[in-house]
Write a protein that holds these residues in place. Structure first.
Motif, short mmCIF file in Angstrom:
data_model
loop_
_atom_site.label_atom_id
_atom_site.label_comp_id
_atom_site.label_asym_id
_atom_site.label_seq_id
_atom_site.Cartn_x
_atom_site.Cartn_y
_atom_site.Cartn_z
N THR A 147 -10.34 1.73 -0.55
CA THR A 147 -8.93 1.68 -1.05
C THR A 147 -9.00 0.45 -2.20
OG1 THR A 147 -8.04 2.43 1.07
CG2 THR A 147 -6.71 0.91 -0.16
N ALA A 167 -5.29 5.00 4.52
CA ALA A 167 -4.59 3.88 4.90
C ALA A 167 -3.58 4.33 6.03
CB ALA A 167 -3.82 3.17 3.70
N TRP A 208 1.09 3.22 3.16
CA TRP A 208 1.05 2.60 1.73
C TRP A 208 2.39 2.67 1.16
CZ3 TRP A 208 1.85 4.79 -3.11
CH2 TRP A 208 1.66 6.34 -2.98
N THR A 263 0.77 -1.61 -2.08
CA THR A 263 0.25 -2.22 -0.92
C THR A 263 -0.14 -1.14 0.17
OG1 THR A 263 1.61 -3.96 -1.09
CG2 THR A 263 0.84 -3.74 1.05
N ALA A 264 -1.49 -1.23 0.64
CA ALA A 264 -1.88 -0.13 1.64
C ALA A 264 -2.23 -1.09 2.99
CB ALA A 264 -3.10 0.32 1.24
#
Length: 141
Positions: A51, A112, A115, A127-128
Motif C-alpha cells: 500500500t 486495506a 481507505w 488514508t488506508a
C-alpha cells in the motif's frame, strides 16, 4: 460521563518526486518492525508495504508531486496517509487487459481494511487503515 482518550504514535516522512519508492517501503518497514508487526503480523506487513508503494507511486507518477507519508498507530488501526498536490481524487478501477497500470487503488482497496480520500486546500490526502495484530475489526469484539 466517561472520559475517553486515544493513545497514538506517529511518524512522518517527506519523499521528494525524485526519491525511490523503496525508500518509503524501507522507512515504513523499520517502523513496523519497531511495533513488532514483522514478527506478529507478517501478512499485514506485506499489505502495508504494498500500500505504501502504491500510494507513494501514485503521488509521484499521477500527481507529479512530492509525497508526504504519515504513519499513525492508535492501538487499533495503523493509518497510512499520503498527501500530494493534486486535487484529483482516486477511484479504484478494475483490472483490464487493455491498459497498463491503473490498478493501484484497486490493490489498496483489496489490501486495506478501509481507505478514504480527502480533498485539501493544496491537494489531497489518501488514508488506508489496517487493523493491528489482535485488534478487533468492524463488527468484531
Amino acid at each position: 460521563m466517561t472520559e475517553s482518550s486515544v493513545r497514538a504514535v506517529g511518524w512522518a516522512r517527506s519523499l521528494p518526486l525524485d526519491s525511490e519508492v523503496k525508500a518509503a517501503r524501507d522507512w515504513a518497514r523499520g517502523h513496523l518492525d519497531a511495533l513488532g508487526w514483522t514478527t506478529t503480523a507478517p501478512d499485514a506487513v506485506d499489505a502495508v508495504l504494498l500500500t505504501v508503494s502504491e500510494l507513494v507511486t501514485n503521488a509521484h507518477r499521477h500527481a507529479h508531486s512530492n509525497a508526504q507519508l504519515i504513519m499513525t498507530w492508535d492501538q487499533r488501526c495503523l493509518h497510512i496517509s499520503v498527501h500530494d498536490t493534486s486535487a484529483t481524487l482516486p477511484a479504484p478501477r478494475g483490472p483490464s487487459t487493455e491498459r497498463i497500470g491503473g490498478r493501484g487503488m484497486f490493490l489498496v482497496d483489496a489490501l486495506a481494511d478501509a481507505w478514504e480520500a480527502h480533498p485539501c486546500p493544496h491537494g489531497k490526502t489518501i488514508t488506508a487503515c489496517f487493523h493491528g495484530p489482535g485488534a478487533a475489526g468492524p463488527g468484531q469484539h
